[in-house]
Design an enzyme around this catalytic site. Structure first.
Site, PDB file in Angstrom:
ATOM      1  N   LEU A   1     -12.049  -0.574  -9.949  1.00 37.87           N
ATOM      2  CA  LEU A   1     -13.403  -0.281  -9.459  1.00 37.87           C
ATOM      3  C   LEU A   1     -13.687   1.223  -9.475  1.00 37.87           C
ATOM      4  O   LEU A   1     -14.843   1.620  -9.485  1.00 37.87           O
ATOM      5  CB  LEU A   1     -13.570  -0.841  -8.042  1.00 37.87           C
ATOM      6  CG  LEU A   1     -13.525  -2.376  -7.946  1.00 37.87           C
ATOM      7  CD1 LEU A   1     -13.427  -2.817  -6.496  1.00 37.87           C
ATOM      8  CD2 LEU A   1     -14.746  -2.998  -8.626  1.00 37.87           C
TER       9      LEU A   1
ATOM     10  N   HIS B   1      -2.452   3.172  -5.981  1.00 37.35           N
ATOM     11  CA  HIS B   1      -3.572   3.973  -5.466  1.00 37.35           C
ATOM     12  C   HIS B   1      -3.160   4.805  -4.246  1.00 37.35           C
ATOM     13  O   HIS B   1      -3.692   5.891  -4.033  1.00 37.35           O
ATOM     14  CB  HIS B   1      -4.728   3.058  -5.042  1.00 37.35           C
ATOM     15  CG  HIS B   1      -5.669   2.659  -6.141  1.00 37.35           C
ATOM     16  ND1 HIS B   1      -6.412   3.567  -6.867  1.00 37.35           N
ATOM     17  CD2 HIS B   1      -6.027   1.443  -6.614  1.00 37.35           C
ATOM     18  CE1 HIS B   1      -7.185   2.914  -7.741  1.00 37.35           C
ATOM     19  NE2 HIS B   1      -6.964   1.614  -7.606  1.00 37.35           N
TER      20      HIS B   1
ATOM     21  N   GLY C   1      -9.039  -6.523  -5.283  1.00 37.52           N
ATOM     22  CA  GLY C   1      -8.247  -5.653  -4.425  1.00 37.52           C
ATOM     23  C   GLY C   1      -8.980  -4.342  -4.197  1.00 37.52           C
ATOM     24  O   GLY C   1      -9.906  -4.003  -4.942  1.00 37.52           O
TER      25      GLY C   1
ATOM     26  N   HIS D   1      -0.898  -2.491  -8.620  1.00 30.15           N
ATOM     27  CA  HIS D   1      -2.092  -1.674  -8.885  1.00 30.15           C
ATOM     28  C   HIS D   1      -2.583  -1.021  -7.580  1.00 30.15           C
ATOM     29  O   HIS D   1      -2.883   0.176  -7.560  1.00 30.15           O
ATOM     30  CB  HIS D   1      -3.173  -2.581  -9.500  1.00 30.15           C
ATOM     31  CG  HIS D   1      -4.477  -1.923  -9.764  1.00 30.15           C
ATOM     32  ND1 HIS D   1      -4.993  -1.730 -11.027  1.00 30.15           N
ATOM     33  CD2 HIS D   1      -5.417  -1.418  -8.924  1.00 30.15           C
ATOM     34  CE1 HIS D   1      -6.161  -1.137 -10.946  1.00 30.15           C
ATOM     35  NE2 HIS D   1      -6.457  -0.935  -9.675  1.00 30.15           N
ATOM     36  N   GLU D   2      -2.655  -1.808  -6.505  1.00 31.86           N
ATOM     37  CA  GLU D   2      -3.168  -1.272  -5.235  1.00 31.86           C
ATOM     38  C   GLU D   2      -2.202  -0.262  -4.622  1.00 31.86           C
ATOM     39  O   GLU D   2      -2.622   0.780  -4.119  1.00 31.86           O
ATOM     40  CB  GLU D   2      -3.440  -2.401  -4.235  1.00 31.86           C
ATOM     41  CG  GLU D   2      -4.462  -3.439  -4.682  1.00 31.86           C
ATOM     42  CD  GLU D   2      -5.728  -2.861  -5.252  1.00 31.86           C
ATOM     43  OE1 GLU D   2      -6.105  -1.724  -4.896  1.00 31.86           O
ATOM     44  OE2 GLU D   2      -6.351  -3.531  -6.087  1.00 31.86           O
TER      45      GLU D   2
ATOM     46  N   GLN E   1      -9.804   4.628  -2.330  1.00 33.40           N
ATOM     47  CA  GLN E   1     -10.979   4.355  -3.177  1.00 33.40           C
ATOM     48  C   GLN E   1     -12.289   4.494  -2.413  1.00 33.40           C
ATOM     49  O   GLN E   1     -13.351   4.593  -3.024  1.00 33.40           O
ATOM     50  CB  GLN E   1     -10.888   2.948  -3.798  1.00 33.40           C
ATOM     51  CG  GLN E   1      -9.761   2.819  -4.808  1.00 33.40           C
ATOM     52  CD  GLN E   1      -9.725   1.441  -5.431  1.00 33.40           C
ATOM     53  OE1 GLN E   1      -9.138   0.534  -4.857  1.00 33.40           O
ATOM     54  NE2 GLN E   1     -10.366   1.267  -6.582  1.00 33.40           N
TER      55      GLN E   1
HETATM   56  O1  GNR Z   1     -10.937  -5.974  -9.158  1.00 33.18           O
HETATM   57  C1  GNR Z   1      -9.923  -5.580  -9.738  1.00 33.18           C
HETATM   58  N1  GNR Z   1      -9.389  -6.321 -10.741  1.00 33.18           N
HETATM   59  C2  GNR Z   1      -8.148  -6.085 -11.284  1.00 33.18           C
HETATM   60  C3  GNR Z   1      -7.836  -6.735 -12.467  1.00 33.18           C
HETATM   61  C4  GNR Z   1      -6.597  -6.569 -13.042  1.00 33.18           C
HETATM   62  C5  GNR Z   1      -5.662  -5.765 -12.441  1.00 33.18           C
HETATM   63  C6  GNR Z   1      -5.971  -5.091 -11.267  1.00 33.18           C
HETATM   64  C7  GNR Z   1      -7.200  -5.264 -10.687  1.00 33.18           C
HETATM   65  S1  GNR Z   1      -7.566  -4.459  -9.197  1.00 33.18           S
HETATM   66  C8  GNR Z   1      -9.302  -4.296  -9.358  1.00 33.18           C
HETATM   67  C9  GNR Z   1      -9.903  -3.691  -8.123  1.00 33.18           C
HETATM   68  C10 GNR Z   1      -9.347  -2.286  -7.930  1.00 33.18           C
HETATM   69  O2  GNR Z   1      -9.686  -1.340  -8.576  1.00 33.18           O
HETATM   70  N2  GNR Z   1      -8.419  -2.153  -7.033  1.00 33.18           N
HETATM   71  O3  GNR Z   1      -7.843  -0.963  -6.845  1.00 33.18           O
HETATM   72 NI    NI Z   2      -8.023   0.114  -8.706  1.00 31.12          NI
END
Ligand code: GNR
Ligand code: NI
Length: 170
Positions: free
Chosen positions: A95, A140, A46, A136-137, A51
């Site tokens: 990331l 952000h 993601g 998670h996304e 980012q």
């Molecule tokens: O690549 C990613 N792997 C991940 C693994 C577990 C939970 C969330 C993620 S998202 C991350 C890429 C990222 O930083 N997206 O914002």
């Molecule tokens: Ni992330």
């Protein structure tokens, strides 16, 4: 095809609130493509626009298994409509916080509403890794990072590590 640099801690843009997208024009379509290119290259599952320093409410994801055909998802102005009461604890990475992984507890399932690249409004129920990735996304877009859910001790340790690294680099 344009890969963009991924911002890492302690970049302030990772803490900004991203702006809603009013119109899906060529610039937004190009941004979505750059985000997918950047995510696949990283590689990651993601990526959110902040980012790469773009403070717009757009995220991309692809949770297709390794070796399977790509299955890109682009969400514009996404909102979580409902969270399950049950939670799961999974290991997350980001990331923008390279090379670190920590366990985070989150709702196991979510219902999300977003606009896709064609302008259609989509409502989707998600579970498993997709539900975690969506949360998670979307965080952000509000300047929230997964380390914000860790204990203060762990979070401060991570922040210190990256502050120190940034000082060295300058
Ligand atoms: O690549 C990613 N792997 C991940 C693994 C577990 C939970 C969330 C993620 S998202 C991350 C890429 C990222 O930083 N997206 O914002
Ligand atoms: Ni992330």
């Amino acid at each position: 095809m344009a890969k963009r640099p991924i911002l890492t801690l302690p970049d302030e843009r990772l803490r900004a609130i991203a702006e809603p997208i009013e119109k899906i024009d060529d610039a937004i379509k190009a941004l979505a493509q750059d985000m997918l290119d950047t995510m696949y290259d990283a590689p990651g599952i993601g990526l959110a626009a902040p980012q790469i320093g773009e403070l717009h409410r757009i995220v991309v994801m692809d949770l297709a298994p390794d070796g399977a055909a790509r299955d890109p998802i682009v969400m514009i102005n996404p909102e979580i409509l409902a969270y399950s009461d049950d939670t799961v604890t999974t290991e997350e990475g980001c990331l923008s916080i390279p090379e670190l992984y920590y366990e985070v507890e989150r709702p196991a399932e979510v219902t999300v509403r977003y606009t896709d690249l064609t302008g259609e409004v989509v409502e989707r129920h998600a579970e498993d890794r997709l539900a975690i990735c969506i949360q998670h996304e979307l965080d952000h877009l509000d300047g929230v990072l997964y380390i914000d859910y860790l204990s203060r001790l762990k979070r401060d340790r991570v922040l210190k590590k990256f502050q120190k690294q940034a000082r060295r680099a300058t």
